[in-house]
Design a protein around this motif. Sequence first.
Motif, mmCIF file in Angstrom:
data_model
loop_
_atom_site.group_PDB
_atom_site.id
_atom_site.type_symbol
_atom_site.label_atom_id
_atom_site.label_comp_id
_atom_site.label_asym_id
_atom_site.label_seq_id
_atom_site.Cartn_x
_atom_site.Cartn_y
_atom_site.Cartn_z
ATOM 1 N N THR A 167 19.640 -47.426 13.081
ATOM 2 C CA THR A 167 19.830 -47.221 11.674
ATOM 3 C C THR A 167 18.904 -46.077 11.078
ATOM 4 N N SER A 168 19.345 -44.734 10.795
ATOM 5 C CA SER A 168 18.483 -44.050 10.097
ATOM 6 C C SER A 168 19.238 -43.466 8.720
ATOM 7 N N ASP A 169 18.387 -42.240 8.082
ATOM 8 C CA ASP A 169 18.973 -41.719 6.926
ATOM 9 C C ASP A 169 20.452 -41.116 7.380
ATOM 10 N N SER A 170 20.554 -40.666 8.665
ATOM 11 C CA SER A 170 21.867 -39.983 9.132
ATOM 12 C C SER A 170 22.912 -41.063 9.530
ATOM 13 N N GLY A 171 22.635 -42.050 9.521
ATOM 14 C CA GLY A 171 23.353 -43.117 9.793
ATOM 15 C C GLY A 171 23.111 -43.887 10.936
ATOM 16 N N SER A 172 24.186 -44.728 11.639
ATOM 17 C CA SER A 172 23.770 -45.891 12.786
ATOM 18 C C SER A 172 24.135 -45.164 14.053
ATOM 19 N N ARG A 173 23.538 -45.124 15.109
ATOM 20 C CA ARG A 173 23.919 -44.728 16.426
ATOM 21 C C ARG A 173 23.577 -45.699 17.640
ATOM 22 N N LEU A 174 24.156 -45.440 18.574
ATOM 23 C CA LEU A 174 23.692 -46.412 20.040
ATOM 24 C C LEU A 174 22.841 -45.431 20.574
ATOM 25 N N VAL A 175 21.593 -45.964 20.976
ATOM 26 C CA VAL A 175 20.636 -45.229 21.811
ATOM 27 C C VAL A 175 20.383 -46.041 23.052
ATOM 28 N N PHE A 176 20.429 -45.283 24.133
ATOM 29 C CA PHE A 176 20.458 -45.856 25.536
ATOM 30 C C PHE A 176 18.986 -45.571 25.919
ATOM 31 N N SER A 177 18.138 -46.273 26.571
ATOM 32 C CA SER A 177 16.788 -45.869 26.955
ATOM 33 C C SER A 177 16.942 -46.622 28.380
ATOM 34 N N ALA A 178 16.084 -45.701 29.404
ATOM 35 C CA ALA A 178 15.996 -46.016 30.729
ATOM 36 C C ALA A 178 14.978 -47.307 30.832
ATOM 37 N N SER A 179 15.163 -48.309 31.698
ATOM 38 C CA SER A 179 13.976 -49.271 31.648
ATOM 39 C C SER A 179 12.706 -48.732 32.322
ATOM 40 N N LYS A 180 12.793 -47.708 33.223
ATOM 41 C CA LYS A 180 11.555 -47.274 33.859
ATOM 42 C C LYS A 180 11.338 -46.006 33.402
ATOM 43 N N GLU A 181 10.144 -45.619 33.379
ATOM 44 C CA GLU A 181 9.848 -44.233 32.903
ATOM 45 C C GLU A 181 10.135 -43.244 34.420
ATOM 46 N N GLY A 182 10.028 -41.715 34.288
ATOM 47 C CA GLY A 182 10.042 -40.882 35.071
ATOM 48 C C GLY A 182 11.438 -40.278 35.255
ATOM 49 N N PRO A 183 11.419 -39.040 35.795
ATOM 50 C CA PRO A 183 12.849 -38.281 36.259
ATOM 51 C C PRO A 183 13.583 -38.957 37.056
ATOM 52 N N ASP A 184 13.289 -39.839 37.945
ATOM 53 C CA ASP A 184 14.080 -40.590 39.024
ATOM 54 C C ASP A 184 15.205 -41.624 38.163
ATOM 55 N N ASN A 185 14.661 -41.815 36.949
ATOM 56 C CA ASN A 185 15.418 -42.943 36.176
ATOM 57 C C ASN A 185 15.988 -42.304 34.985
ATOM 58 N N GLN A 186 16.477 -41.105 35.141
ATOM 59 C CA GLN A 186 17.370 -40.669 33.993
ATOM 60 C C GLN A 186 18.827 -40.931 33.961
ATOM 61 N N ILE A 187 19.322 -41.158 32.876
ATOM 62 C CA ILE A 187 20.403 -41.845 32.531
ATOM 63 C C ILE A 187 21.683 -40.847 32.618
ATOM 64 N N ALA A 188 22.700 -41.135 33.342
ATOM 65 C CA ALA A 188 23.815 -40.272 33.220
ATOM 66 C C ALA A 188 25.062 -41.114 32.737
ATOM 67 N N LEU A 189 25.742 -40.644 31.720
ATOM 68 C CA LEU A 189 26.769 -41.682 30.984
ATOM 69 C C LEU A 189 27.993 -40.815 31.109
ATOM 70 N N THR A 190 28.988 -41.696 31.360
ATOM 71 C CA THR A 190 30.571 -41.267 31.269
ATOM 72 C C THR A 190 31.340 -41.745 30.435
ATOM 73 N N ALA A 191 32.065 -41.253 29.371
ATOM 74 C CA ALA A 191 32.744 -42.141 28.645
ATOM 75 C C ALA A 191 34.381 -41.896 28.863
ATOM 76 N N THR A 192 35.014 -42.967 29.088
ATOM 77 C CA THR A 192 36.518 -42.874 29.392
ATOM 78 C C THR A 192 37.059 -43.588 28.311
ATOM 79 N N ASP A 193 38.202 -43.085 27.827
ATOM 80 C CA ASP A 193 39.237 -43.600 26.821
ATOM 81 C C ASP A 193 40.468 -43.855 27.283
#
Length: 454
Positions: A167-193
């Motif tokens: 939560t910041s001055d701009s509001g609240s948001r969900l932040v997703f962090s990879a548990s490990k460093e490095g480009p091999d561990n980039q997060i790909a996210l798909t939202a399905t309604d």
Amino acid sequence: MALTATGIGSGLDISNIVKVLVDAEKVPKEAIFNKTEDSIKAKVSAIGTLKSEISKFQDALKKLQSSDTLSQRKISTGDSKFLTATSTSSAQSGSYSVQVERLAKAHKVGGSFTTDSAQTVGEGSLGFTVNGKAFAVAVAATDSLSQIASNINAASDNSGVTATVVTSDSGSRLVFSASKEGPDNQIALTATDTTGTGLNDMFGGANLTTLQTAQTSLLHIDGQAVTSQTNEVVNAIEGVTLKLTSADLSSTTTLSISQDDSAVKENIKGFVDSYNALLTSIDKLSSYDAKTKVSGALQGDSMIRSLESQLRKMVSERVTVNGSETALYEIGLKTDRSGKLSIDDTKLAASIKTNMNGIQSLFTTKDTGIANRFADLTKNYVKAGGLIDGRSQSYTASQSRLTDDREAFSLKMTQLQARLSKQFNAMDLIVGSLNQQSSGLSDRLKSLPGLVRR
């Protein structure tokens, strides 16, 4: 209630007579029971002591069973704030200059802002893929941002994503962090309604913002560039693991590696001390003291004698390592006539300095190494279902039989007491009756005519 008494007719102390007769049979047998029970308890205690000493010996052996624990390295990075280092026995002594140019970073993305973290955002599912591994989390229409984050973090198949509400001055948001460093561990996210477009409006396409770009770490070892997916750099220097903590290309850390001779000697000394303690315990538990005429609880026990024999044989014999024979005395460990070990400090120190590979082979070689052979031997004694376990079960069975014998004998003595009491009481009644008849006959004789008393 009628009152009864014993010995009135005969004048005898029947209760005491019965007690003496019962005790004559009872006391010697109970003494045997007590002696047998004390012997079993002593053996159980002795077996426990033996098992404890073997376990201590095994603990000392563990430090000699692998090169990493026997041949330790001293590794230093001075007061560097840029990295820490650990090493295995394969690390060679030497000195290296290390500069950390950049740290690895984990991929981090955030969804759109909401005005309230308790606000619901839609219904459907969020699918994640990290380093080729995918998982999905269902989102209910009633789930808040905090609940969604909790469900993601608790997912049993989570492949490396940590969700947090920020939560910041701009509001609240969900932040997703990879548990490990490095480009091999980039997060790909798909939202399905499944209802409306709430999830896509928050996490789909351009609505998902990159907050931190994944990057590799970069360091230089003696001027040679090394990149890593994470801030843990393994085997860039053989046998060494570096953990990077800060970056500054203009700062140099001197990494020094050397053999820790004192640690090697301490591990070998621990082996000698625990071996001697085990032999001392075996001797105490199985010997006979001619002066005090006291036997050890396990005197004559074939199991403990067999263990002692195998230990003494194994510690003194030569073993084949890498095609050649060697023995403990060649590195400075000597045995006396009782089989106990002592250390020739000068010879051992020289062996550590000049023949560390030979020492490692002597102790750590699979199957033939001294430490591994001792470990296999002692395991047969202390493991579940092993020799000591079997002996303990035998003592437990003996104790159970003794308890049954005590109970049976106690019942026998109760019955004997009842039988004797009945017999003596019957005798007492007969004697009392005879006394009465004798007294009556005497009175009648005295009343006869012509009886003259003198």
